[in-house]
Design a protein around this motif. Structure first.
Motif, short mmCIF file in Angstrom:
data_model
loop_
_atom_site.label_atom_id
_atom_site.label_comp_id
_atom_site.label_asym_id
_atom_site.label_seq_id
_atom_site.Cartn_x
_atom_site.Cartn_y
_atom_site.Cartn_z
N ALA A 338 0.80 -1.22 0.00
CA ALA A 338 0.00 0.00 0.00
C ALA A 338 0.83 1.27 0.00
O ALA A 338 0.28 2.37 -0.05
CB ALA A 338 -0.94 0.01 1.20
N ARG A 339 2.14 1.16 0.07
CA ARG A 339 3.00 2.34 0.06
C ARG A 339 3.94 2.36 -1.14
O ARG A 339 4.85 3.19 -1.19
CB ARG A 339 3.81 2.41 1.36
CG ARG A 339 2.95 2.59 2.59
CD ARG A 339 3.77 2.52 3.86
NE ARG A 339 4.30 1.18 4.10
CZ ARG A 339 5.04 0.84 5.14
NH1 ARG A 339 5.35 1.74 6.04
NH2 ARG A 339 5.47 -0.39 5.29
N GLY A 340 3.74 1.46 -2.09
CA GLY A 340 4.70 1.34 -3.18
C GLY A 340 4.31 2.01 -4.48
O GLY A 340 5.09 1.99 -5.43
N ALA A 341 3.12 2.61 -4.56
CA ALA A 341 2.65 3.14 -5.84
C ALA A 341 3.52 4.28 -6.36
O ALA A 341 3.63 4.48 -7.58
CB ALA A 341 1.21 3.62 -5.71
N ASN A 342 4.12 5.05 -5.47
CA ASN A 342 4.93 6.20 -5.88
C ASN A 342 6.41 5.88 -5.99
O ASN A 342 7.23 6.79 -6.13
CB ASN A 342 4.74 7.35 -4.90
CG ASN A 342 3.30 7.80 -4.82
OD1 ASN A 342 2.58 7.80 -5.82
ND2 ASN A 342 2.86 8.18 -3.63
N GLY A 343 6.75 4.59 -5.93
CA GLY A 343 8.15 4.19 -5.97
C GLY A 343 8.73 4.10 -4.58
O GLY A 343 8.14 4.57 -3.60
N MET A 735 0.67 -4.73 -8.96
CA MET A 735 -0.28 -3.78 -8.40
C MET A 735 0.28 -3.24 -7.10
O MET A 735 0.78 -4.00 -6.26
CB MET A 735 -1.63 -4.45 -8.15
CG MET A 735 -2.34 -4.92 -9.41
SD MET A 735 -3.85 -5.86 -9.03
CE MET A 735 -4.80 -4.63 -8.13
N THR A 736 0.20 -1.93 -6.93
CA THR A 736 0.66 -1.30 -5.71
C THR A 736 -0.38 -0.30 -5.24
O THR A 736 -1.30 0.07 -5.99
CB THR A 736 2.00 -0.56 -5.93
OG1 THR A 736 1.88 0.30 -7.08
CG2 THR A 736 3.13 -1.55 -6.16
N GLY A 737 -0.26 0.15 -3.99
CA GLY A 737 -1.25 1.05 -3.42
C GLY A 737 -0.66 2.36 -2.98
O GLY A 737 0.56 2.54 -2.89
N ASN A 738 -1.54 3.30 -2.66
CA ASN A 738 -1.14 4.61 -2.14
C ASN A 738 -2.01 4.92 -0.94
O ASN A 738 -3.20 5.19 -1.07
CB ASN A 738 -1.30 5.68 -3.22
CG ASN A 738 -0.80 7.04 -2.75
OD1 ASN A 738 -0.33 7.19 -1.63
ND2 ASN A 738 -0.89 8.03 -3.62
N GLN A 739 -1.40 4.89 0.23
CA GLN A 739 -2.15 5.18 1.46
C GLN A 739 -1.87 6.58 1.99
O GLN A 739 -2.30 6.92 3.10
CB GLN A 739 -1.82 4.15 2.52
CG GLN A 739 -0.43 4.27 3.12
CD GLN A 739 -0.37 3.73 4.54
OE1 GLN A 739 -1.28 3.08 5.01
NE2 GLN A 739 0.74 4.01 5.21
N GLU A 740 -1.16 7.40 1.22
CA GLU A 740 -0.83 8.75 1.69
C GLU A 740 -2.01 9.68 1.49
O GLU A 740 -2.01 10.56 0.63
CB GLU A 740 0.41 9.27 0.96
CG GLU A 740 1.65 8.42 1.18
CD GLU A 740 1.97 8.24 2.65
OE1 GLU A 740 1.84 9.21 3.42
OE2 GLU A 740 2.34 7.12 3.04
N ILE A 741 -3.06 9.48 2.29
CA ILE A 741 -4.27 10.27 2.21
C ILE A 741 -4.45 11.02 3.53
O ILE A 741 -3.82 10.68 4.53
CB ILE A 741 -5.50 9.39 1.92
CG1 ILE A 741 -5.75 8.43 3.09
CG2 ILE A 741 -5.32 8.62 0.62
CD1 ILE A 741 -7.03 7.64 2.98
N TRP A 780 -7.54 2.40 -0.60
CA TRP A 780 -6.36 2.98 -1.24
C TRP A 780 -6.53 3.12 -2.74
O TRP A 780 -7.25 2.35 -3.38
CB TRP A 780 -5.11 2.11 -1.00
CG TRP A 780 -5.42 0.73 -0.58
CD1 TRP A 780 -6.13 -0.22 -1.25
CD2 TRP A 780 -5.06 0.17 0.67
NE1 TRP A 780 -6.22 -1.34 -0.51
CE2 TRP A 780 -5.57 -1.13 0.68
CE3 TRP A 780 -4.34 0.63 1.77
CZ2 TRP A 780 -5.38 -2.00 1.76
CZ3 TRP A 780 -4.17 -0.21 2.83
CH2 TRP A 780 -4.68 -1.50 2.82
N GLU A 781 -5.86 4.09 -3.24
CA GLU A 781 -5.73 4.18 -4.69
C GLU A 781 -4.80 3.05 -5.15
O GLU A 781 -3.78 2.80 -4.53
CB GLU A 781 -5.16 5.53 -5.10
CG GLU A 781 -6.03 6.70 -4.68
CD GLU A 781 -5.41 8.04 -4.98
OE1 GLU A 781 -6.15 9.02 -5.00
OE2 GLU A 781 -4.18 8.10 -5.18
N THR A 782 -5.17 2.38 -6.21
CA THR A 782 -4.40 1.23 -6.69
C THR A 782 -3.80 1.54 -8.06
O THR A 782 -4.50 1.99 -8.97
CB THR A 782 -5.31 -0.02 -6.81
OG1 THR A 782 -5.87 -0.29 -5.52
CG2 THR A 782 -4.50 -1.21 -7.27
#
Length: 933
Positions: A338-343, A735-741, A780-782
């Motif tokens: 969930a924290r890997g979407a932005n690299g 597939m990765t997520g973004n939890q920085e909300i 999370w955004e995926t």
């Protein structure tokens, strides 16, 4: 080093074997006995050495290892043998080309035949001895030791020991070994030497960091880049982010402002989100850092109350960093879920090396200036200007260039001292750093004090390895009243650009001349505003890895990260744009990050053709961020620092606020690496993340990835392509997520607002109302990403590079949209199901080693990237976002989100020039209305 054999697939395999394993085989007599049982049949006449080696390898399964200087390029041999023992054939071969062949396991090591030692008659001599090991403390047999400039030399025995008689005036000993960096060690009268040889990495043999481990670069299946001391922007970098700038394709780094220690925007392969955080995940010595903003708020004065954020990893000392690994595609970052979407950016700090303790000092001094000041009207030009009505501009008689009043020459000095060393089982490394960086605006600076200690201890015959590290930093930021916006009043820089150059700096009585609240005196702002932030940070890590049985390891990783930042802003009552007789602000942010990880790794090899690496683990991370804010005004006294004497202000009417948020992340993760014949590589990863940031119905998410790589250069059909040293094709998906909300947006919030208050029985009574509508389905955004890459190398990787093509698609984008009736609030956070943010791109990186000599190397490299960012299927026409700032512009929307355009596209009226009266002309539609594009 060069290897020649029938199957090129074994070439790189040999290079990448641990050298300790390679030479430990030499001491087993059983291996020698097996090697002598081989027989060979040959009939060669004046044949190239390569032909001899080819036939021996085809008949025996052995392969050759040697250094280039051992065999002359044009060497030829003539040999005839019929079922003759391999030992005899190698002996005849060695006699013809002056080499010695030694057989170890399935390898034939060629060494230069020893030369007779010729010493001058009656030259004084003395005896020396020593011990040579690798970086892991294992003894190294076969290391060549030579007195520089002579033929006097020897090699180490099976235990890594050596003894040698050398001339009494011998100055330097040279140590060399296949695959190791050569060393020159002064004798300086010593008779005993302990030498640690370091592995020399040849491009694809380099070991790089991946999530929860390391891997040889040649075995990578994903898109990643490694920066080391040799290729970082190390010379004058003040933060790790600056060390990456311009060095990695597909990574955009932009500094938010020019002040010392300012924040930097990092984007890996484009923007993936609209409202969520887009910075990569930083992992320092195995601890994932929290990306929460820990910059305390500033003062409340209009125009200067929105200062830019500071760099989140500014606490690290660049001199303490050993390597930076940037993971770019989903097959590399999915292990972080969930924290890997932005690299992901993995930072590894330096560790101690075995050997005697050494002290190192590094320092520099530099200057910085504004490159070019804006061209403004001089006082004389200003006075001579006549307005269209024939009148002159206000002239108060002074002559000032306000840019000269605020800009200055900044001096930077950096000093770093480190000490490290160790024994076979214990290593240590400590460092102390100091940085003093002055800004190009007067009275701005950053002072940073860093300390680090890192130790490791091996026990139980090397089965237990304990590593501990502690990083501490103290940063003092002195800031100017410069804001991200400026408002109509203007911050320091806007004021210096717009202010009348005929206004004086001082009144006749020595006070500052301040014309109006929206025409501030920049010199008064500099000298009457004191804005200081003190930030203390501690990052502690301890890990213990235990080999339970051969190749099965368990690792426990504990981490603690604590930050305390306090910002004190004093705005003197002499500032006339303040209506409250001076103001003091004390704002504080405290952040705590605790981590515990447990994972197992297991290495399995079957018949030398199949290699597996398994990883399975669990992680738990707890983060708490709390803030306190205090504002006091109404100071009547002079010559005091308000923040140290709040009682002199209107303390009873102080504005006080506080907040706290807690976040938890629980994760289960796993990875399988499979290597078949050193040519076909597979990677499968998965992570199951549960985050408290999301709605109760969507707490957990699953993030898988798969990747394949084919080392085509190891195929037999490319065996004749001698100039091609590496060719690998990679294909990955994940597939990765973004939890920085924003925190708590899935939860109900209530509170008081002016509209909720009411009068009852003639008295005002505060009311409570809904502030946020809950949404238990927020997730999370995926981001789904596909990557195709090619790694190539020529001329023993002296020319190497990578090409990557990728496609990223982000779904479930989070937006705050109008709530559907009968919602209690006007807006609600939701995942917009159909909305997609697409990033397509191509990356190219290439490096060439032009010159490499004993003490000099020249490497030339470059990279480029093209990324197309596009919004698709937005359910509305457009969403207005970023605001303009400045006189007459504040509140104007100048950026939008709309279909078919990149995130943050600029949007506004279209300027077409000036009319006859000198007024601006903008594009209009058929009805005469201004058109926005």
């Amino acid at each position: 080093m060069r290897c020649l054999f029938g199957k090129r697939g074994m070439n790189l395999k040999l290079k990448k074997m641990k050298l300790t394993l390679l030479f430990s085989f030499l001491i087993f007599s059983t291996v020698w006995a097996e090697s002598y049982s081989q027989t060979v049949s040959l009939n060669l006449k004046n044949a190239p050495v390569k032909k001899f080696m080819q036939e021996v390898e085809d008949q025996t399964g052995y392969f050759f290892l040697y250094q280039d200087e051992v065999i002359k390029k044009d060497s030829r041999v003539s040999l005839k043998a019929e079922n003759e023992p391999l030992e005899n054939v190698l002996e005849k071969f060695g006699e013809q080309i002056s080499v010695v062949a030694e057989i170890a396991e399935n390898q034939i090591v060629l060494k230069r035949a020893p030369l007779p030692l010729v010493l001058p008659a009656q030259q004084p001599e003395r005896n020396i001895n020593g011990f040579v090991t690798d970086e892991n403390g294992q003894p190294l047999p076969g290391v060549t030791i030579v007195v520089k400039g002579t033929t006097t030399g020897t090699i180490t025995n099976a235990d890594g020991e050596f003894s040698l008689t050398i001339p009494a005036d011998a100055g330097i000993l040279q140590f060399s070994f296949v695959g190791m960096k050569p060393q020159e060690i002064p004798v300086n009268g010593r008779t005993t030497f302990t030498v640690v040889m370091e592995a020399e990495t040849f491009g694809i043999e380099e070991v790089v960091a991946i999530g929860y481990g390391v891997q040889r670069k040649s075995d990578l299946t994903g898109a990643s880049e490694r920066l080391t001391e040799e290729n970082m922007n190390k010379s004058v970098a003040t933060s790790p982010v600056e060390m990456m700038q311009g060095r990695v394709s597909g990574v955009s780094i932009v500094q938010n402002s020019g002040e010392p220690g300012s924040g930097m925007s990092v984007r890996i392969r484009g923007s993936n989100s609209i409202r969520s955080g887009q910075d990569p995940l930083y992992v320092v010595d195995g601890i994932p850092l929290d990306n929460a903003d820990i910059t305390p708020l500033g003062g409340t004065a209009a125009g200067i109350n929105q200062s830019s954020n500071k760099n989140p990893i500014n606490f690290l000392n660049p001199e303490d960093i050993e390597s930076i690994d940037i993971l770019k595609d989903a097959s590399s970052t999915a292990i972080y879920g969930a924290r890997g979407a932005n690299g992901v950016v993995i930072i590894t700090t330096k560790k101690g090396r075995r050997g005697e303790g050494t002290i190192n000092y590094d320092g520099y001094t530099g200057v910085s200036q504004i490159r070019k000041k804006l061209d403004m009207l001089s006082p004389e030009e200003f006075r001579s200007y006549t307005k269209p009505d024939g009148t002159k501009l206000l002239d108060l008689g002074a002559s000032n260039n306000w840019q000269d009043e605020i800009f200055t020459t900044g001096i930077t000095q950096s000093h770093n001292l480190s000490y490290g060393g160790g024994t076979e089982n214990f290593t240590y490394q400590t460092s102390l750093g100091y940085l003093d960086q002055e800004g190009i605006i007067d009275n701005t600076s950053m002072k940073k004090l860093n300390g680090k200690i890192k130790v490791s201890q091996r026990a139980f015959d090397g089965r237990l390895n304990i590593v501990g590290s502690l990083i501490a930093s103290h940063v003092e930021d002195q800031r100017a009243p410069v804001a991200e916006t400026g408002g109509f009043e203007g911050d320091l820089i806007l004021t210096a650009l717009k202010l009348n150059p005929t206004f004086p700096v001082f009144n006749p009585d020595g006070t500052y001349y301040q014309h109006a609240i929206d025409q501030r005196n920049p010199v008064a702002m500099l000298n009457l505003v004191d804005d200081q932030t003190l930030t203390d940070r501690i990052l502690a890590n301890m890990s213990a890895e235990f080999e339970i049985i051969d190749n099965l390891k368990y690792k426990l990783n504990l981490g603690f990260d604590r930050t305390v930042a306090e910002r004190r802003v004093n705005q003197d009552k002499g500032l006339t744009y303040l209506t409250n007789k001076g103001e003091a602000d004390i704002n504080r942010v405290t952040a705590n990050n605790r981590l515990i990880e447990n994972y197992f790794t297991y290495d399995l090899q079957i018949n030398n053709d199949h290699r597996f690496n398994f990883l399975a683990g669990h992680a738990y991370q707890f983060i708490k961020v709390s803030t306190t804010e205090m504002n006091v005004n109404g100071f009547e006294v002079d010559d005091i620092k308000y923040t140290n004497n709040l009682q002199y202000g209107n303390f009873s009417a102080a504005n006080v606020n506080s907040s706290a948020s807690e976040r938890e992340l629980q994760s289960f993760f796993g990875r399988i690496n499979y290597n078949y014949l050193e040519k076909y590589l597979f990677t499968f990863t998965s992570r199951y993340d549960g985050s408290s940031k999301f709605g109760k119905n969507k707490k957990y998410g699953f993030f898988p990835s798969a990747a394949f790589a084919w080392r085509a250069s190891e195929e037999e059909f490319l065996a004749g392509a001698e100039k091609l040293s590496n060719l690998k094709l990679r294909l990955g998906w994940g597939m990765t997520g973004n939890q920085e909300i924003p925190d708590k947006i899935s939860l109900l919030a209530v509170g008081t607002t002016p509209s909720a208050n009411g009068y009852f029985n003639g008295q005002l009574s505060p009311g409570i109302t809904f502030l946020r509508t809950p949404n238990p389905n927020i997730q999370w955004e995926t981001t789904m990403q596909t990557n195709f890459g090619i790694d190539f190398g020529f001329f023993d990787n002296k020319l190497s590079g990578t090409i990557d093509l990728f496609n990223k698609s982000t779904k479930d984008v989070l937006l705050e949209i109008p709530a559907k009736a009968p919602a209690a609030t006007q807006t609600q956070w939701q995942n917009v199901q159909d909305l997609r943010i697409i990033n397509n791109g191509v990356e190219l990186g290439i490096t060439g080693l032009l010159v490499k000599k004993n003490n000099f190397s020249w490497e030339l490299g470059g990279n480029l990237a093209y990324i197309k960012n596009e919004v698709k299927d937005l359910p509305v026409k457009l969403i207005e976002t970023g605001n303009a700032s400045g006189q007459g512009l504040s509140g104007t929307r100048v950026q939008i989100i709309t279909n078919g355009q990149p995130v943050g596209t600029f949007y506004g009226m279209v300027y077409q020039g000036l009319d006859a009266n000198g007024l601006s002309v903008y594009k209009k539609d058929a009805e005469g209305n201004a058109v926005k594009e």
